[in-house]
Design a protein around this motif. Sequence first.
Motif, mmCIF file in Angstrom:
data_model
loop_
_atom_site.group_PDB
_atom_site.id
_atom_site.type_symbol
_atom_site.label_atom_id
_atom_site.label_comp_id
_atom_site.label_asym_id
_atom_site.label_seq_id
_atom_site.Cartn_x
_atom_site.Cartn_y
_atom_site.Cartn_z
ATOM 1 N N LEU A 1 7.088 -12.819 -52.050
ATOM 2 C CA LEU A 1 8.501 -12.560 -51.827
ATOM 3 C C LEU A 1 9.152 -11.962 -53.062
ATOM 4 N N THR A 2 8.734 -12.455 -54.221
ATOM 5 C CA THR A 2 9.503 -12.173 -55.431
ATOM 6 C C THR A 2 8.785 -11.303 -56.462
ATOM 7 N N HIS B 1 8.477 -19.343 -53.099
ATOM 8 C CA HIS B 1 9.652 -18.514 -53.392
ATOM 9 C C HIS B 1 9.927 -18.347 -54.885
ATOM 10 N N GLU B 2 8.938 -18.689 -55.723
ATOM 11 C CA GLU B 2 9.144 -18.512 -57.158
ATOM 12 C C GLU B 2 8.169 -17.474 -57.692
ATOM 13 N N GLU B 3 8.691 -16.557 -58.460
ATOM 14 C CA GLU B 3 7.838 -15.473 -58.942
ATOM 15 C C GLU B 3 6.641 -16.006 -59.721
ATOM 16 N N SER C 1 4.402 -18.197 -48.658
ATOM 17 C CA SER C 1 5.508 -18.839 -49.356
ATOM 18 C C SER C 1 5.426 -20.344 -49.216
ATOM 19 N N GLU D 1 19.239 -18.367 -47.904
ATOM 20 C CA GLU D 1 17.819 -18.720 -47.878
ATOM 21 C C GLU D 1 17.330 -18.724 -46.414
ATOM 22 N N SER E 1 18.647 -12.694 -44.707
ATOM 23 C CA SER E 1 17.919 -13.419 -45.745
ATOM 24 C C SER E 1 18.371 -12.917 -47.103
ATOM 25 N N ARG E 2 18.444 -13.832 -48.057
ATOM 26 C CA ARG E 2 18.910 -13.388 -49.366
ATOM 27 C C ARG E 2 17.793 -12.775 -50.209
ATOM 28 N N HIS E 3 16.549 -12.817 -49.707
ATOM 29 C CA HIS E 3 15.461 -12.175 -50.449
ATOM 30 C C HIS E 3 15.433 -10.695 -50.115
ATOM 31 N N SER E 4 15.255 -9.890 -51.142
ATOM 32 C CA SER E 4 15.348 -8.460 -50.870
ATOM 33 C C SER E 4 13.972 -7.851 -50.674
#
Lengths: 371, 371
Positions: free
Chosen positions: B124-125, B99-101, B67, B218, B184-187
């Motif tokens: 992550l995404t 952190h960006e797809e 990331s 975050e 964390s807000r990332h699933s």
Amino acid sequence: MATIRDVAKLANVSVATVSRVLNGSSKVSAQAREAVLKAQRELDFHLNANARTLARKDSEIIGVTVSDLSDPYFGSMVRACENAAHKLGCSLLVCQGLHEEQREIVAIENLLSHHCRGMIVHALTVPDERLSDYMRRVPSMVLINREIPGFEDRCVNIDNEHGEYLAVSQLIAAGHRDIAYVGSRHSILDAKERLAGYQRALKSHNLPLKPSLVVADEPLLDGGVRAAKELISRGVSFTAVAVYNDTMAAGLISVLNEKGISVPDDVSVVGFDDIMLARCLNPPLSTITNPVEEMGEAAVRLSSSLYHKDRQAAALPEFEVRFVSRKSIAPPPAKSWTDQLKERSSGKAGSHESKVSAAFRRAQLEAKQGK
Amino acid sequence: MATIRDVAKLANVSVATVSRVLNGSSKVSAQAREAVLKAQRELDFHLNANARTLARKDSEIIGVTVSDLSDPYFGSMVRACENAAHKLGCSLLVCQGLHEEQREIVAIENLLSHHCRGMIVHALTVPDERLSDYMRRVPSMVLINREIPGFEDRCVNIDNEHGEYLAVSQLIAAGHRDIAYVGSRHSILDAKERLAGYQRALKSHNLPLKPSLVVADEPLLDGGVRAAKELISRGVSFTAVAVYNDTMAAGLISVLNEKGISVPDDVSVVGFDDIMLARCLNPPLSTITNPVEEMGEAAVRLSSSLYHKDRQAAALPEFEVRFVSRKSIAPPPAKSWTDQLKERSSGKAGSHESKVSAAFRRAQLEAKQGK
DNA sequence: CACTGGAATGTAAACGTTTACAATTATAGA
DNA sequence: TCTATAATTGTAAACGTTTACATTCCAGTG
């Protein structure tokens, strides 16, 4: 692996056409483009970067050598390099020198053999002459935190001397006279310059240079820990410490905390680099900003433009260092921590009174610093 | 740039002989070897890694996507990867997903086009299906901190659920009942698993799950800051917080410090990952070790052996997570910090008494924890 | 002296692209 | 219909290695 020929065959066109589609050249009919893209999807084809580099004689790789990727200072630097490389359509090849000359040389030679588009080197232990040799041979090589005579315009640096001067001046302005310095044991540019800045600050305020207040160690957490212990064990009193970098400062502070010496009430501390850690320490660490991200980005851009022999793009900007005021500096205590420690060990009461006055002194200083 | 042909000409031998010398093949006379090495030095010749890769059909590059290189967690990971790669005679190509797809996909495709020897991805995404696609297509691709059905043996993971369970259990053992969780807000896998571990720990000790005590943000310093503020603003009382990672914990602690809420006397905190920062905080942060260096090394080795279709070398070890006791956990205070804050703002005296009893309680706990 | 076998060396065909240049096709104007 | 021209496409030669295979050279053997 599918090759461009497979795609050509499947799409019923020549390899040149496929290449043109894949490189976005305009000279190709919509029909052919469609067929090629379809075939590409079908075969799950990806251009081979190696073959492309070979044929084009223009690499899309930028090589970087740093000491240690887990060091937050280099972490920030490499992050910025990757970003800058990405903007140029390049990828980053990263090597570590790990503070060993042999490893650093292997790293450099390794980048050399990849014939990178750009080459950015942070070498701690390789001697000047050898580095100078490399610089002569590869025109796009750029150095970080070194200054080799004759290659000044390819050396990316900040004014470390000035930075440390700033840091120590702040300690002096807060009223300190016995200021220790914890340095790096590596004898490269920034280590020498920062020490010089410390010395100049003392001299220009007519304070004596006491060699007993200067120590040096590995520029890492443990180095800071060792340096702090060494300093304390010397028994020379001091009320402030300027430290080579924030990581060592963190190590030093942890030792002070352990010994019950309060920062900043008993001892003030100033770091260098302003890494994230500085904001997380308790108290937050006053330090000197080091625009390491800008440096990384500038290095990548400079290197890449040297590779393409852009003469005009090759100028390096001035990097600004400045003092960041946080909470780790206060005026010197009325009673030095050496005395306090003695007092405490002889069984007297905790110094609640002194805490209050410390707070008062701190408030005064902050007012003076104008925030 | 000099090529192997130039060297051959100067040394008066064929290109094959030069190649043999440079690759350490035995079939060459001492005399020829000497001549070649001399010519190489004279021309300052370096084998072109691209051409070599092309001819050999075996890359010496291992690709890694993370990331953010400035995140100390990834710093440690990439450091370990570089080391492992170096041992295999390889170099690291590093990309950032940030952190960006879109950026993550570009990074992966980029590695793909380099036809790397190994490929290690922390995404992550990017959704499962897409990742699954890539996994199917490139057999040497290895995932970190994800678990895609059907590819379990190429996913490098720790038992996050167990780790967080351990962390929260320690808080419960210290006597806490109102335990908040900052996630964390990332699933992705680790976020979900750690939350699950928190929940299981509460349940298995018959403590209620209060949604008002769970926030997510975050997984960075600022995320921790925001999460702390959010938590406090909700006005629900808690005496301990389990945090997704150490970086967020540092942010949270800095907010608590600012508000005059003492760690651990008023609120206990436990982190996750055991990055260097954890040892530097004041108080030093109790946390869960995350063997990220071992994971990085294992990932590189696995990936490289998959590339060479070594079936036997492909097994992943078990990674151990364990609780590290430092100073950020104490038994819950007699008086909650919400009450204390009220008291303080209504002008009562500082709670010197409570500090002493807090120290006492802490000592008791340490004795219980056995060190 | 002819012959054999092994060591040392050389030749040339890959590897997967790009890109001059050549060739083909389409378009438009006469 | 026939050119002239432009647009598209194809051919083949690089790029710098590795390596299978062919060749040469020599010492040792009969």
